[in-house]
Design a protein around this motif. Structure first.
Motif, mmCIF file in Angstrom:
data_model
loop_
_atom_site.group_PDB
_atom_site.id
_atom_site.type_symbol
_atom_site.label_atom_id
_atom_site.label_comp_id
_atom_site.label_asym_id
_atom_site.label_seq_id
_atom_site.Cartn_x
_atom_site.Cartn_y
_atom_site.Cartn_z
ATOM 1 N N LEU A 75 55.002 52.332 42.177
ATOM 2 C CA LEU A 75 55.699 52.968 43.055
ATOM 3 C C LEU A 75 55.437 53.036 44.559
ATOM 4 N N ALA A 76 54.115 52.115 44.872
ATOM 5 C CA ALA A 76 53.627 52.051 46.136
ATOM 6 C C ALA A 76 54.292 50.874 46.835
ATOM 7 N N ARG A 77 54.593 50.175 46.029
ATOM 8 C CA ARG A 77 55.242 48.674 46.577
ATOM 9 C C ARG A 77 56.967 49.144 47.240
ATOM 10 N N ARG A 78 57.132 50.442 46.841
ATOM 11 C CA ARG A 78 58.572 50.748 47.780
ATOM 12 C C ARG A 78 58.205 51.079 49.416
ATOM 13 N N TYR A 79 56.840 51.380 49.517
ATOM 14 C CA TYR A 79 56.679 51.947 50.905
ATOM 15 C C TYR A 79 55.889 50.690 51.641
ATOM 16 N N MET A 80 55.602 49.537 51.122
ATOM 17 C CA MET A 80 54.783 48.645 51.701
ATOM 18 C C MET A 80 55.408 47.378 51.620
ATOM 19 N N SER A 81 54.978 46.462 52.614
ATOM 20 C CA SER A 81 55.701 45.024 52.864
ATOM 21 C C SER A 81 54.563 43.915 52.277
ATOM 22 N N GLN A 82 55.072 43.379 51.274
ATOM 23 C CA GLN A 82 53.954 42.210 50.676
ATOM 24 C C GLN A 82 52.938 42.510 50.510
ATOM 25 N N PRO A 83 52.341 43.630 50.146
ATOM 26 C CA PRO A 83 50.887 44.041 49.991
ATOM 27 C C PRO A 83 49.946 42.983 49.151
ATOM 28 N N THR A 84 48.746 43.125 49.457
ATOM 29 C CA THR A 84 47.855 42.272 48.917
ATOM 30 C C THR A 84 46.904 43.432 47.984
ATOM 31 N N HIS A 85 47.042 43.074 46.508
ATOM 32 C CA HIS A 85 46.112 43.910 45.714
ATOM 33 C C HIS A 85 44.768 43.348 45.661
ATOM 34 N N ILE A 86 43.946 44.198 45.978
ATOM 35 C CA ILE A 86 42.400 43.699 45.865
ATOM 36 C C ILE A 86 41.644 44.377 44.895
ATOM 37 N N ARG A 87 41.083 43.820 43.869
ATOM 38 C CA ARG A 87 40.225 44.760 42.640
ATOM 39 C C ARG A 87 38.851 44.227 42.931
ATOM 40 N N ALA A 88 37.989 45.138 43.588
ATOM 41 C CA ALA A 88 36.544 44.418 43.293
ATOM 42 C C ALA A 88 35.624 45.044 42.068
ATOM 43 N N SER A 89 34.895 44.324 41.449
ATOM 44 C CA SER A 89 34.085 44.710 40.444
ATOM 45 C C SER A 89 32.829 43.555 40.500
ATOM 46 N N SER A 90 31.616 44.152 39.849
ATOM 47 C CA SER A 90 30.346 43.310 39.725
ATOM 48 C C SER A 90 30.834 42.176 38.490
ATOM 49 N N PRO A 91 30.072 41.309 38.363
ATOM 50 C CA PRO A 91 30.232 40.205 37.351
ATOM 51 C C PRO A 91 29.559 40.909 35.994
ATOM 52 N N ASP A 92 28.503 41.608 36.377
ATOM 53 C CA ASP A 92 27.815 42.119 35.203
ATOM 54 C C ASP A 92 28.021 43.591 34.809
ATOM 55 N N ASP A 93 29.134 44.106 35.539
ATOM 56 C CA ASP A 93 29.599 45.521 35.473
ATOM 57 C C ASP A 93 31.157 45.313 34.985
ATOM 58 N N LEU A 94 31.683 45.176 33.808
ATOM 59 C CA LEU A 94 32.962 44.914 33.737
ATOM 60 C C LEU A 94 33.816 46.081 32.978
ATOM 61 N N GLY A 95 32.939 46.966 32.819
ATOM 62 C CA GLY A 95 33.443 48.371 32.251
ATOM 63 C C GLY A 95 33.964 49.364 33.332
ATOM 64 N N ALA A 96 34.766 50.268 32.763
ATOM 65 C CA ALA A 96 35.351 51.203 34.030
ATOM 66 C C ALA A 96 34.422 52.065 34.697
ATOM 67 N N THR A 97 33.384 52.296 33.917
ATOM 68 C CA THR A 97 32.380 53.228 34.472
ATOM 69 C C THR A 97 31.229 52.620 35.268
ATOM 70 N N VAL A 98 30.268 52.929 35.782
ATOM 71 C CA VAL A 98 29.438 52.362 36.618
ATOM 72 C C VAL A 98 28.438 52.346 35.772
ATOM 73 N N ALA A 99 27.720 51.172 35.578
ATOM 74 C CA ALA A 99 26.544 50.608 34.460
ATOM 75 C C ALA A 99 25.260 51.648 35.113
ATOM 76 N N ASN A 100 25.114 51.893 36.192
ATOM 77 C CA ASN A 100 23.996 52.614 36.655
ATOM 78 C C ASN A 100 23.978 54.191 36.023
#
Length: 646
Positions: A175-200
């Motif tokens: 849905l967001a791509r309808r309002y954007m022009s060639q967006p860059t999708h950036i997803r940041a995560s730690s190598p030792d924290d691959l789960g959805a929740t925070v390891a701490n």
């Protein structure tokens, strides 16, 4: 990762876990791209690029998040002197409009108030060059989507658009791509924290009974190492009830939910940040983006709606590398819901352990001292409490002000004044007189009483014959008292007394049975006190004092009319009056007797015809004269016919 892409002016979709600094991920590029007076002084921009209209717009879902993002941007842009304004509902319009009129560079606001001010031409969005949707998955939800589309329709077509959130489902990205022009999708995560929740963040899930939850929470709040704690509820009523119960148990608690005014919500959150309150009970309005240092425990009093809500709730702890504890209490009815959340997040709590406030494993897992009860000891009540934080007057909208602002007037009305300030009366008070047919009742009563004259002494009569009573006339100089009489017919004439005339003495003794007897009580009625008002029609008072008549005294027509009482309105036809023949020796006595008769009462049923008795032959003249009829009285039963004289 986002700073180089955002500073280059490209569209960005940023996704990272809670507590990783997304606010400055879009805030720093915004503050760098706006043109301020410092840029003109340094030669990086020309003077014609300066404007008082907003150059960047940040849209957030909640008021608390709007205030927090505004404070972060003000802190980061302090060196460049960037003007940032917070536009959200629940506050007065005037300060926000005045701030926009003076000029702003970045506007942070909620969709409702932004549309309101833009519709009033108070907010100009034509100069916006960068748009940010914080918590984008919430902003592009079906509830906010129409408002967001309207706001985007007011912006220039050529602009930079950035979306940031901790959870970004695939449908939202599409849905967001309808309002954007060639967006860059950036997803940041730690190598030792691959789960959805925070390891701490340490997570605990317990199956608890709803009636045992207040006691269970009270013991969890007394765990070792517990600092600030946030308790999340699904409903506003539950949040208010839990906050009240914890306060009765000795905890310094505050509440944040939609039923509170904006001043009370900000008071509770401000007291929580300042440490005056260590337990904040809230709904999901405080689940997104709220960053408070020192939150060690997050308790899900009720199971969240979905996995996104769960992630945002427990993300209030374990932020920026800190450690925290997340506890979820699942009721028996919420087991299916929790199993869906557990599967979506790949957690090892598919079947939560049944737990009560006295369960040994609860004390062991959370570090609760043995023997802890559900009431905080008085020695541990060191917080100042919610009342120590002052409530800020925000000029709230929606009728939450004082009574005068909602249209209530003070007692006595706006024109009421103290008694000593009122002007004195300049004229005599109005004297009200009740009249009938335009005549004063007092004057009518006075004229009636004056018409009764004194009688001349009557010669001694025969034994058995009573003499006329002497009636003295009232004093003419004394005014008659005011009398109120209520009649149904509306006639104003008061009952007049019969004018008595002097009569000649009897020539010869007359038998008592054949003589007209003078009726003194009727004469006394004329001078009695005025009648009282009644609900029924007043009966006429006949003050007929008949003196001893001569053997042959004709009845005058005028006197006959004076004896008659005014007829009353009846519902049915009047009954004919029984004609009684007069004796031969005194034909005029019959006429006198009929004149003294009381009026007949009104009846509801039809009256039976009276039997006419023929007069004796010795008195033919009695039948020639028509008898004097008296008005009938009202009765509820039908009148009984008189027996036949024959």
């Amino acid at each position: 990762m986002t700073l180089p892409v955002a500073l280059a002016g490209n569209d960005v979709i940023g996704q990272a876990k809670t507590g990783t600094g997304k606010t400055l991920g879009f805030g720093l590029p915004l503050l760098q791209r706006v043109v301020v007076s410092a840029d003109v002084d340094a030669g990086r921009a020309s003077a014609d690029q300066l404007t008082d209209s907003p150059q960047a717009l940040v849209v957030v879902p909640t008021r608390e998040l709007c205030q927090q993002v505004t404070n972060d941007l003000l802190t980061a842009g302090k060196v460049r002197n960037v003007r940032v304004a917070a536009i959200y509902g629940g506050r007065a319009y005037e300060p926000q409009v005045e701030q926009l009129r003076k000029g702003v560079d970045v506007v942070v606001g909620t969709p409702g108030r932004l549309l309101d001010l833009a519709g009033q031409k108070k907010l100009n969005l034509k100069q916006v060059r960068a748009l940010v949707l914080d918590e984008a998955d919430e902003m592009l939800d079906l509830g906010f989507l129409p408002d967001v589309e309207k706001i985007m329709g007011m912006l220039p077509v050529k602009r930079q658009t950035m979306l940031f959130s901790a959870t970004m489902p695939g449908a939202v990205i599409g849905l967001a791509r309808r309002y954007m022009s060639q967006p860059t999708h950036i997803r940041a995560s730690s190598p030792d924290d691959l789960g959805a929740t925070v390891a701490n963040t340490t997570q605990h899930v317990f199956r608890a009974h709803s009636m045992d939850k207040p006691e269970l929470v009270s013991r969890i709040l007394q765990a070792e190492g517990r600092s600030l704690a946030m308790i999340f509820c699904r409903t506003k009523r539950t949040a208010a009830d839990v906050a009240e119960q914890l306060e009765k148990r000795g905890f310094a608690s505050g509440a944040v939910h939609g039923d509170l005014g904006q001043g009370a919500r900000e008071q509770a959150l401000r007291a929580f940040r300042n440490g005056k309150v260590d337990v904040l009970v809230c709904t999901d309005v405080a689940a997104r983006g709220i960053d408070v240092e020192g939150v060690t425990h997050v308790i899900n009093y009720q199971t969240p709606e979905d996995e996104k809500t769960y992630l945002h709730r427990i993300g209030r702890t374990g932020r920026a590398g800190a450690y925290g504890t997340a506890i979820t209490l699942v009721d028996w009815d919420d087991i299916p819901r929790w199993q869906l959340i557990n599967k979506a997040l790949d957690l090892p709590f598919n079947d939560p352990e049944e737990t009560y406030s006295t369960s040994p494993h609860l004390f062991e897992l959370l570090g609760i001292p043995a023997g802890t009860k559900g009431v905080l000891p008085r020695a541990d009540r060191t917080r100042a409490g919610l009342d120590a934080e002052a409530v800020e007057d925000l000029g709230e909208t929606g009728g939450r002000g004082n009574g005068a602002s909602r249209g209530r007037r003070p007692a006595g009305g706006p024109q009421a004044a103290p008694a000593d300030e009122r002007p004195a009366r300049t004229r005599a008070p109005r004297q009200r007189r009740r009249t009938r047919s335009g005549e004063n009742t007092a004057e009518v009563a006075g004229a009636t009483a004056a018409s009764v004259t004194s009688l001349a002494p009557v010669a001694p009569a025969a034994p058995g014959v009573e003499s006329a009573v002497e009636v003295s006339a009232p004093d003419a100089t004394r005014p008659a008292p005011r009398r109120r009489r209520r009649t149904r017919s509306g006639s104003a004439a008061a009952p007049e007394a019969t004018v008595l005339t002097e009569t000649a003495p009897l020539a010869a003794p007359v038998e008592p049975a054949e003589t007209a007897v003078a009726v003194e009580p009727a004469a006394e009625e004329a001078v009695r006190a005025p009648r009282r008002r009644t609900r029924k029609a007043a009966e006429p008072v006949e003050a007929a004092a008949v003196a001893v008549l001569a053997p042959v005294t004709p009845v005058e027509p005028a006197a006959e009319e004076a004896v008659k009482a005014p007829r009353r309105r009846t519902r049915k036809a009047a009954e004919p009056v029984l004609e009684v023949p007069a004796p031969a020796t005194a034909p005029e006595a019959v006429v006198a007797d009929e004149a003294v008769k009381t009026p007949r009462r009104r009846t509801r049923k039809a009256a039976e015809p009276a039997v006419e008795v023929p007069a004796p032959a010795t008195a033919p003249e009695a039948s020639s004269e028509e008898p004097v009829k008296a008005p009938r009285r009202r009765t509820r039963k039908a009148a009984v016919a008189e027996p036949d004289a024959s």
